[in-house]
Write an enzyme that holds these catalytic residues in place. Structure first.
Site, PDB file in Angstrom:
ATOM      1  N   PRO A 135       0.842  -1.207   0.000  1.00  0.00           N
ATOM      2  CA  PRO A 135       0.000   0.000   0.000  1.00  0.00           C
ATOM      3  C   PRO A 135       0.872   1.251   0.000  1.00  0.00           C
ATOM      4  CG  PRO A 135       0.004  -1.050   2.160  1.00  0.00           C
ATOM      5  CD  PRO A 135       0.764  -1.963   1.259  1.00  0.00           C
ATOM      6  N   ASP A 155       5.935   2.137   1.954  1.00  0.00           N
ATOM      7  CA  ASP A 155       5.030   1.018   2.190  1.00  0.00           C
ATOM      8  C   ASP A 155       4.359   1.228   3.548  1.00  0.00           C
ATOM      9  OD1 ASP A 155       3.787  -1.406   2.729  1.00  0.00           O
ATOM     10  OD2 ASP A 155       5.450  -2.641   2.005  1.00  0.00           O
ATOM     11  N   HIS A 156       3.057   1.481   3.515  1.00  0.00           N
ATOM     12  CA  HIS A 156       2.351   1.838   4.745  1.00  0.00           C
ATOM     13  C   HIS A 156       2.156   0.641   5.685  1.00  0.00           C
ATOM     14  CE1 HIS A 156       0.519   4.690   7.229  1.00  0.00           C
ATOM     15  NE2 HIS A 156      -0.382   5.219   6.412  1.00  0.00           N
ATOM     16  N   ARG A 157       2.526  -0.558   5.233  1.00  0.00           N
ATOM     17  CA  ARG A 157       2.420  -1.701   6.129  1.00  0.00           C
ATOM     18  C   ARG A 157       3.429  -1.613   7.268  1.00  0.00           C
ATOM     19  NH1 ARG A 157       3.049  -6.622   2.001  1.00  0.00           N
ATOM     20  NH2 ARG A 157       4.748  -5.215   1.366  1.00  0.00           N
ATOM     21  N   VAL A 203       5.785   1.387   7.434  1.00  0.00           N
ATOM     22  CA  VAL A 203       6.190   2.779   7.642  1.00  0.00           C
ATOM     23  C   VAL A 203       4.937   3.608   7.869  1.00  0.00           C
ATOM     24  CG1 VAL A 203       7.410   4.765   6.702  1.00  0.00           C
ATOM     25  CG2 VAL A 203       8.177   2.444   6.115  1.00  0.00           C
TER      26      VAL A 203
END
Length: 452
Positions: free
Chosen positions: A247, A423-425, A427
């Site tokens: 994401p 990567d919002h997973r 960060v």
């Protein structure tokens, strides 16, 4: 007697499955030496020259320029005993041997699917087409007599073939599978093509000539079709995988880099930097490596299979480079341990090698974070896609003279825009923002590096 060996297409970098034959450096009948370059291939990562590990005489080329070959498939046959001298191999048939993966290209096992040899099957006249061509059922072979003692005759067993159902009229065009595949892609009916090779065999060139008017017809000659392969194919697969797996979040920052540009001009006059191409990208690389220490999440990897986040105490910095063959991302290993001078030299060598298409495939593996320099094209910024296996990518925009408020006064300053995709997973927004702010601060005031 002749002693034949087959040269297999080896995996020149971990994970490759195929490569395109670009250029043969030898022809049948040529004598070659150990480690002589015999072919240049283009993988999904780079153009690579392949040496042969034997000396002998080339007997057959098993793939044509432009043909895509699977890893493990034979591409060349060589006679390593052209003088016919007796050898220990003469006692054991057959005399054909396949090459193992090349030394220096890794030890990964490869498939040894064989391509049928030319003239390997006896047939009735006109009923059999050799080396993978469309066939009708072959005439059964008579039993092979054993050779007299002391003599060696290489014998191939006839491959198992399925009869091909001939079209109306009983005509089956003569063409190899790669040529048939190309014809299908270009919309060419092989029954309408006259083969130019011996025996009326249709070649790639024949198909391409026939395809020219076919491809142009829909738009009156204003369209052309190019097969998707090599670097372009690999790039498409990578960005698609990344876009639909990680994401993405992208943040932007506009920075006054006038102090950085002033420092650059001073350093260019310093004796240590004499003859060194010191670009603004070198400063960005150094700032990124320093900022990673304070936000290690941007240099980590999300391991979904293990259910773990892998933090890396090193930076293998990827530099996105545009080349004639497409986008490649070679790495600067342990960039975090380099000085600004060392980074400048590494960047110059990396970009020169990449544009020449000579980057070794191994140099494009196992990156941890990437910079894409869109500024070199005069672009302010963008929303870059993260490389698979990484967690962040920084876009470095063009540096422009821009009106800027300094101490309440409008001045013309050197200004650029940065964009960070992450990567919002693993960060969060806070971590991504802090990292981007640190990079920007170091470019706006290089002296801050002393505090890191």
């Amino acid at each position: 007697m002749p002693e034949l060996k087959r040269f297999l297409l080896a995996d020149t970098a971990e994970g490759l499955t195929e490569a395109e034959i670009l250029d043969w450096r030898v022809q049948p009948g040529d004598e070659v030496q150990v480690n002589q370059i015999v072919v240049e291939v283009e993988t999904a990562k780079a153009a690579v020259e392949l040496p042969i590990p034997w000396a002998g005489v080339v007997t057959e080329l098993l793939a044509e320029p432009g043909e895509t070959v699977e890893v493990g498939a034979p591409i060349l046959t060589i006679d390593v005993n052209p003088t016919g001298a007796a050898s220990s191999a003469d006692a054991e048939p057959p005399a054909e041997e396949e090459m193992k993966p090349l030394v220096g290209y890794g030890s990964k096992a490869v498939s040894t699917r064989r391509r049928p040899r030319r003239n390997a099957v006896e047939t009735t006249a006109g009923s059999e087409r050799l080396n993978g061509l469309a066939t009708t059922a072959p005439t059964p072979r008579a039993p092979v007599e054993e050779p007299a003692a002391g003599h060696h005759v290489p014998v191939d067993k006839p491959p198992v073939r399925k009869p091909v159902e001939e079209p109306a009229g009983g005509y089956v065009p003569l063409a190899k599978p790669p040529v048939r595949k190309l014809a299908k892609e270009l919309g060419v009916d092989l029954r309408t093509v006259a083969g130019s090779a011996e025996g009326g065999v249709i070649t790639r060139a024949d198909v391409e000539r026939a395809a020219a008017p076919v491809a142009a017809a829909p738009a009156g000659g204003r369209e052309r079709r190019v097969p998707i392969k090599s670097v372009r194919k690999a790039t498409a697969q990578a960005v698609t995988q990344s876009a639909f797996t990680a994401p993405h979040v992208t943040e932007f920052l506009t920075v006054d880099v006038t102090p950085m540009m002033e420092l650059r001009e001073r350093l260019k006059r310093h004796p240590d930097f004499a003859g060194v191409k010191l670009t603004p990208l070198a400063f960005a690389a150094k700032a990124l490596c320093l900022a990673v220490k304070r936000t290690p999440e941007v240099n980590a990897t999300w391991d979904a299979d293990a259910g773990e986040i892998v933090f890396k105490d090193y930076v293998h910095l990827g530099i996105a480079a545009a080349t004639p063959r497409g986008l490649v991302v070679p790495k600067i290993r342990d960039a975090d341990a380099m000085s600004l001078l060392e980074l400048a030299r590494a960047l110059d060598q990396l970009t020169t090698t990449a544009r020449e298409g000579k980057t070794p495939p191994a140099d494009m593996l196992n990156g941890t974070i990437t910079i894409t320099n869109v500024g070199v094209f005069g672009v302010d910024t963008g929303t870059p896609i993260i490389n698979p296996g990484e967690s962040a990518i920084l876009a470095f925009g063009t540096i422009r003279d821009t009106p800027w408020v300094v101490d309440g006064q409008i001045q013309v300053r050197k200004v650029l825009q940065l964009a960070l995709s992450f990567d919002h997973r693993l960060v969060d927004g806070q971590q991504g923002s802090e990292f981007l702010a640190d990079v920007g601060a170091l470019l706006a005031d290089p002296g801050l590096a002393l505090t890191y």
